[in-house]
Design a protein around this motif. Structure first.
Motif, short mmCIF file in Angstrom:
data_model
loop_
_atom_site.label_atom_id
_atom_site.label_comp_id
_atom_site.label_asym_id
_atom_site.label_seq_id
_atom_site.Cartn_x
_atom_site.Cartn_y
_atom_site.Cartn_z
N GLU A 133 0.81 -1.22 0.00
CA GLU A 133 0.00 0.00 0.00
C GLU A 133 0.85 1.27 0.00
N HIS A 134 2.09 1.15 0.46
CA HIS A 134 3.01 2.30 0.46
C HIS A 134 3.19 2.85 -0.96
N TYR A 135 3.07 2.00 -1.97
CA TYR A 135 3.28 2.40 -3.36
C TYR A 135 2.00 2.87 -4.05
N LEU A 136 0.87 2.70 -3.40
CA LEU A 136 -0.40 3.16 -3.96
C LEU A 136 -0.62 4.62 -3.58
N PRO A 137 -1.30 5.38 -4.44
CA PRO A 137 -1.61 6.77 -4.08
C PRO A 137 -2.57 6.82 -2.90
N ALA A 138 -2.64 7.95 -2.25
CA ALA A 138 -3.53 8.12 -1.10
C ALA A 138 -4.97 7.88 -1.54
N LYS A 139 -5.72 7.23 -0.67
CA LYS A 139 -7.12 6.92 -0.97
C LYS A 139 -7.98 8.16 -0.84
N LEU A 140 -8.93 8.27 -1.74
CA LEU A 140 -9.87 9.39 -1.72
C LEU A 140 -10.94 9.14 -0.67
N GLY A 141 -11.45 10.20 -0.08
CA GLY A 141 -12.57 10.10 0.84
C GLY A 141 -13.86 9.93 0.07
N GLN A 149 -6.87 5.06 -6.37
CA GLN A 149 -7.26 6.05 -5.37
C GLN A 149 -8.52 5.66 -4.62
N ALA A 150 -9.23 4.66 -5.12
CA ALA A 150 -10.47 4.25 -4.46
C ALA A 150 -10.72 2.77 -4.73
N ASP A 151 -11.39 2.13 -3.79
CA ASP A 151 -11.80 0.75 -3.95
C ASP A 151 -12.95 0.73 -4.95
N MET A 152 -12.77 0.07 -6.09
CA MET A 152 -13.78 0.12 -7.14
C MET A 152 -15.09 -0.55 -6.72
N GLY A 153 -15.04 -1.47 -5.77
CA GLY A 153 -16.27 -2.06 -5.24
C GLY A 153 -17.09 -1.01 -4.52
N GLU A 154 -16.42 -0.16 -3.74
CA GLU A 154 -17.10 0.93 -3.05
C GLU A 154 -17.64 1.95 -4.05
N VAL A 155 -16.86 2.25 -5.07
CA VAL A 155 -17.30 3.18 -6.11
C VAL A 155 -18.55 2.63 -6.79
N SER A 156 -18.55 1.35 -7.07
CA SER A 156 -19.70 0.71 -7.71
C SER A 156 -20.96 0.86 -6.86
N LYS A 157 -20.82 0.65 -5.54
CA LYS A 157 -21.97 0.81 -4.65
C LYS A 157 -22.50 2.25 -4.69
N LEU A 158 -21.56 3.20 -4.64
CA LEU A 158 -21.97 4.61 -4.66
C LEU A 158 -22.63 4.99 -5.98
N VAL A 159 -22.12 4.43 -7.09
CA VAL A 159 -22.72 4.70 -8.40
C VAL A 159 -24.14 4.15 -8.44
N LYS A 160 -24.34 2.94 -7.92
CA LYS A 160 -25.68 2.34 -7.89
C LYS A 160 -26.64 3.23 -7.11
N GLN A 161 -26.17 3.70 -5.94
CA GLN A 161 -27.01 4.58 -5.12
C GLN A 161 -27.36 5.86 -5.88
N ARG A 162 -26.37 6.42 -6.54
CA ARG A 162 -26.54 7.70 -7.26
C ARG A 162 -27.54 7.53 -8.42
N LEU A 163 -27.41 6.42 -9.14
CA LEU A 163 -28.28 6.20 -10.30
C LEU A 163 -29.69 5.75 -9.90
N ALA A 164 -29.80 5.13 -8.74
CA ALA A 164 -31.12 4.68 -8.28
C ALA A 164 -31.95 5.84 -7.71
N LEU A 171 -17.75 10.89 -4.47
CA LEU A 171 -19.07 11.35 -4.89
C LEU A 171 -18.95 12.52 -5.87
N ASP A 172 -17.98 13.39 -5.64
CA ASP A 172 -17.75 14.50 -6.58
C ASP A 172 -17.36 13.97 -7.95
N ALA A 173 -16.47 12.96 -7.97
CA ALA A 173 -16.04 12.37 -9.24
C ALA A 173 -17.21 11.69 -9.94
N ILE A 174 -18.08 11.03 -9.17
CA ILE A 174 -19.27 10.39 -9.74
C ILE A 174 -20.19 11.44 -10.35
#
Length: 148
Positions: A87-95, A132-147, A100-103
């Protein structure tokens, strides 16, 4: 300096300092990168290397949950150590707010309006949020946004 070069330099530093744990993990990462390059016959760029690193972190998370369920704290601790080094080599995770702003920006850009547009939206978001983000979490947020 590319991510692969950084890994090589850190591997040399770990050899010199005698940090066997870090050296072993970096060698595993380099081997995974090299394997992907050989399999696909391409030179991996930084986003592709990040994808390899994310996959390795996900594998460690899965192993940790299985080791914890089996009561193997010793093996779980090893996986935690390896995961921290990777994880040291991965960029910082987005909040969540930044995700949600990116979505919202991607929705405005693509004109997505319902659940049927989820694939189109994820195709836009995946390269932007890689590492920068867990794509599983992004997927959940996208589902919520589109629903709603």
């Amino acid at each position: 300096m590319t991510l692969k070069q950084t890994l090589t330099e850190d591997m040399k530093a770990a050899m010199k300092s005698g940090d066997k744990t870090r050296l072993g993990v970096i060698r595993l990462v380099n081997a995974a990168i090299k394997q992907k390059e050989v399999d696909e016959r391409v030179e991996l760029d930084d986003p592709a290397v990040l994808a390899v690193l994310e996959k390795m972190v996900k594998q460690r998370r899965d192993s940790i949950s299985q080791f914890d369920a089996a009561g193997r704290a010793d093996l779980s601790a090893i996986e935690h150590t390896e995961m921290a080094i990777i994880e040291h080599y991965l960029p910082a995770k987005l909040g969540e707010a930044a995700i949600l702003d990116a979505i919202d920006a991607a929705v405005a850009e693509t004109g997505a309006s319902g659940p049927a547009d989820m694939g189109k939206l994820m195709a836009v978001l995946k390269p932007r949020l890689a590492g920068q983000a867990d794509m599983g979490e992004v997927s959940k947020l996208v589902k919520q946004r589109l629903a709603g």
